[in-house]
Design a protein around this motif. Structure first.
Motif, mmCIF file in Angstrom:
data_model
loop_
_atom_site.group_PDB
_atom_site.id
_atom_site.type_symbol
_atom_site.label_atom_id
_atom_site.label_comp_id
_atom_site.label_asym_id
_atom_site.label_seq_id
_atom_site.Cartn_x
_atom_site.Cartn_y
_atom_site.Cartn_z
ATOM 1 N N MET A 1 0.987 -0.992 -0.465
ATOM 2 C CA MET A 1 0.433 0.146 -0.252
ATOM 3 C C MET A 1 0.961 1.509 -0.102
ATOM 4 N N LEU A 2 2.196 0.862 0.671
ATOM 5 C CA LEU A 2 2.645 2.402 0.584
ATOM 6 C C LEU A 2 3.368 2.846 -0.206
ATOM 7 N N THR A 3 3.620 1.807 -1.441
ATOM 8 C CA THR A 3 3.803 2.489 -2.722
ATOM 9 C C THR A 3 3.084 2.618 -3.766
ATOM 10 N N LEU A 4 1.498 2.629 -3.523
ATOM 11 C CA LEU A 4 0.370 2.395 -4.413
ATOM 12 C C LEU A 4 -0.239 4.035 -3.238
ATOM 13 N N GLY A 5 -0.139 4.742 -4.327
ATOM 14 C CA GLY A 5 -0.846 5.786 -4.012
ATOM 15 C C GLY A 5 -2.282 5.871 -4.258
ATOM 16 N N PRO A 6 -3.266 6.831 -3.416
ATOM 17 C CA PRO A 6 -4.626 6.269 -3.280
ATOM 18 C C PRO A 6 -5.124 6.508 -4.595
ATOM 19 N N LYS A 7 -6.543 5.175 -4.381
ATOM 20 C CA LYS A 7 -6.912 4.635 -5.748
ATOM 21 C C LYS A 7 -7.829 6.352 -6.551
ATOM 22 N N GLY A 8 -7.055 6.853 -7.633
ATOM 23 C CA GLY A 8 -8.132 7.741 -8.116
ATOM 24 C C GLY A 8 -7.103 8.466 -8.550
ATOM 25 N N THR A 9 -5.883 8.835 -7.899
ATOM 26 C CA THR A 9 -5.110 9.261 -8.664
ATOM 27 C C THR A 9 -4.114 9.564 -9.167
ATOM 28 N N ASN A 10 -3.598 10.331 -9.601
ATOM 29 C CA ASN A 10 -2.293 9.877 -10.753
ATOM 30 C C ASN A 10 -0.509 10.878 -10.582
ATOM 31 N N ASP A 11 0.363 9.984 -10.507
ATOM 32 C CA ASP A 11 1.488 10.694 -10.766
ATOM 33 C C ASP A 11 1.436 11.213 -11.960
ATOM 34 N N ILE A 12 2.427 12.618 -11.863
ATOM 35 C CA ILE A 12 2.707 13.040 -13.188
ATOM 36 C C ILE A 12 3.913 13.302 -13.436
ATOM 37 N N MET A 13 3.904 12.518 -14.210
ATOM 38 C CA MET A 13 6.064 11.904 -13.903
ATOM 39 C C MET A 13 7.055 13.185 -14.854
ATOM 40 N N PRO A 14 8.225 13.571 -14.572
ATOM 41 C CA PRO A 14 8.745 13.493 -15.600
ATOM 42 C C PRO A 14 8.618 13.091 -17.201
ATOM 43 N N GLY A 15 8.718 13.310 -18.184
ATOM 44 C CA GLY A 15 8.047 12.750 -19.848
ATOM 45 C C GLY A 15 6.707 13.357 -20.146
ATOM 46 N N GLU A 16 5.606 13.075 -18.282
ATOM 47 C CA GLU A 16 4.874 13.643 -18.964
ATOM 48 C C GLU A 16 4.698 15.005 -18.816
ATOM 49 N N ILE A 17 5.218 15.111 -17.981
ATOM 50 C CA ILE A 17 4.679 17.089 -17.152
ATOM 51 C C ILE A 17 5.043 17.881 -18.112
#
Ligand SMILES: [Zn+2]
Ligand SMILES: [Zn+2]
Length: 419
Positions: A1-17
């Motif tokens: 769980m600690l390595t997954l963001g909450p459901k329905g959220t996204n990380d906007i990563m380098p390459g995407e930002i």
């Protein structure tokens, strides 16, 4: 769980930002051109603000808000949208006392506890604008024009603008009565939700997606059929101004925004998206909202879009995004002494405004050259014992492969001039 963001959220990563930056740059530019200033309101507000400013009876407020009690026992909610906060700020800072209209825009996270499905998230981003203090049709037309201008600059294709007028409270009570008379004989045939809308909010029956409701409401009187003189003139004014700048639109009499504080112009922009049409933004006039939130009677109009939706629509339409900023110079080194010298050079290059990189993990020269290629940097500098002794560096122009021996103290100037 600690390595997954909450459901329905996204990380906007380098390459995407970089895509976000690209779109945000266009937003800031166009907002400047149209005379909007940015406003940044808090991510959380008193829950009551959204009950008043979004509407008690909306799904957003009834079911989808992140509401909690803080340690001071206040009811707090994460913002599900930004208009209510912008209105609150307008009133709190008494902007109604400054020259009107006041034009603001925002870009930021919103939060809704909704079912997660393709393209719907619990944290998502919206860009939107609000104009307070004028009910001139020119304001409506300008907001719509800016929205269309924005989509065009992004390169979106097959866009359709739908507009309508929902009138004022007077037109709407006339409409409500006509609608009641029209739908009453078929009340039992309406879906459960529409039966409850019948008294609460009959206008919403017109955009119910249930087949039986669509059948009964197909020829029902619309708000546009019941506009009072003043509202009819206003709607004509908006259309005339759109015509004058060549913006085409479809009058969609079924486009409604159900709450009482919505008035006159309503609009929605649709784009072709995997065979179907989907909404890529919309808005409308809300002349009753500012009063509803506790301010003086003030007209207003707004527009918002979901950033995630815009990006996926652009991707599906095959629109390419420009790459992010490149590394200007990479310094490849051989040996400890060269590394120290490179550290100074990188520092000086950055000090003169260039993006410079060097090896930081002890790679071989060959691996460093590979990395320089991966960065797609414009210049590579090679620095070894031999070069240090001669007091020079080999500067390679990656565009044409040309190499030059440049005295170390002239490297920064040499590259700055070439760029
Ligand atoms: Zn009216
Ligand atoms: Zn229905």
């Amino acid at each position: 769980m600690l390595t997954l963001g909450p459901k329905g959220t996204n990380d906007i990563m380098p390459g995407e930002i970089e895509k976000w930056h690209y779109i945000e740059d266009i937003i800031r530019k166009i907002c400047h051109e149209y005379g909007y200033s940015e406003i940044r309101t808090p991510i959380f507000e008193h829950t009551e603000l959204f009950h008043r400013g979004v509407g008690d009876t909306t799904d957003v407020v009834e079911k989808e808000m992140y509401t909690f009690e803080d340690k001071g026992k206040r009811s707090i909610s994460l913002r599900p949208e930004n208009t209510a906060s912008a209105v609150r700020a307008y009133v709190e800072h008494k902007l109604y006392a400054s020259p009107q209209p006041v034009k603001v825009y925002y870009i930021g996270q919103m939060f809704r506890y909704a079912n997660v499905q393709a393209g719907r998230y619990r944290q998502f981003h919206q860009f939107g604008v609000e104009v307070f203090g004028s009910r001139d049709p020119a304001v409506d037309a300008e907001v719509i024009a800016m929205a269309m201008d924005f989509y065009n600059r992004l390169g979106l294709k097959e866009i359709e603008l739908h507009i309508n007028s929902v009138g004022c409270p007077q037109c709407r009570s006339a409409h409500r009565e006509e609608l009641h008379n029209y739908l009453k004989p078929n009340f039992d045939g309406l879906c459960k939700l529409c039966q409850s809308r019948f008294t609460r909010n009959p206008m919403r029956i017109l955009d119910c997606k249930e087949e039986q409701c669509q059948k009964f409401s197909k020829d029902a009187p619309t708000t546009t059929d019941c506009l009072c003189e003043e509202c009819a003139v206003h709607f004509e004014g908006v259309k005339k101004l759109l015509d004058s700048i060549g913006i085409s639109y479809i009058v969609d009499k079924r486009l409604v925004r159900g709450l009482d504080y919505y008035t006159n112009t309503a609009f929605e922009i649709m784009a072709r998206d995997i065979g179907a049409q989907s909404s890529i933004g919309g808005g409308g006039r809300y002349d009753g909202l500012i009063e509803q939130v506790g301010g003086p009677p003030t007209p207003g109009i707004g527009y918002a879009l979901g950033m995630e939706r815009i990006i996926t629509t652009m991707e599906r339409q095959g629109i390419s995004f420009p790459k992010g900023a490149q590394v200007d110079v990479f310094i490849a080194t051989l040996g400890e002494k060269a590394k120290t010298k490179a550290f100074q050079l990188v520092y000086n290059l950055r000090g003169s405004g260039l993006a410079a990189e060097m090896d930081l993990v002890g790679k071989s020269l060959k691996a460093q050259m590979k990395q320089a290629n991966r960065f797609e940097c414009k210049f590579t500098l090679i620095l070894g014992e031999e070069e240090l002794e001669k007091g020079i560096a080999v500067v390679r122009d990656m565009a044409n492969g040309e190499q030059a021996e440049v005295p170390l103290q002239e490297v920064v100037q040499y590259i700055a001039e070439k760029l």
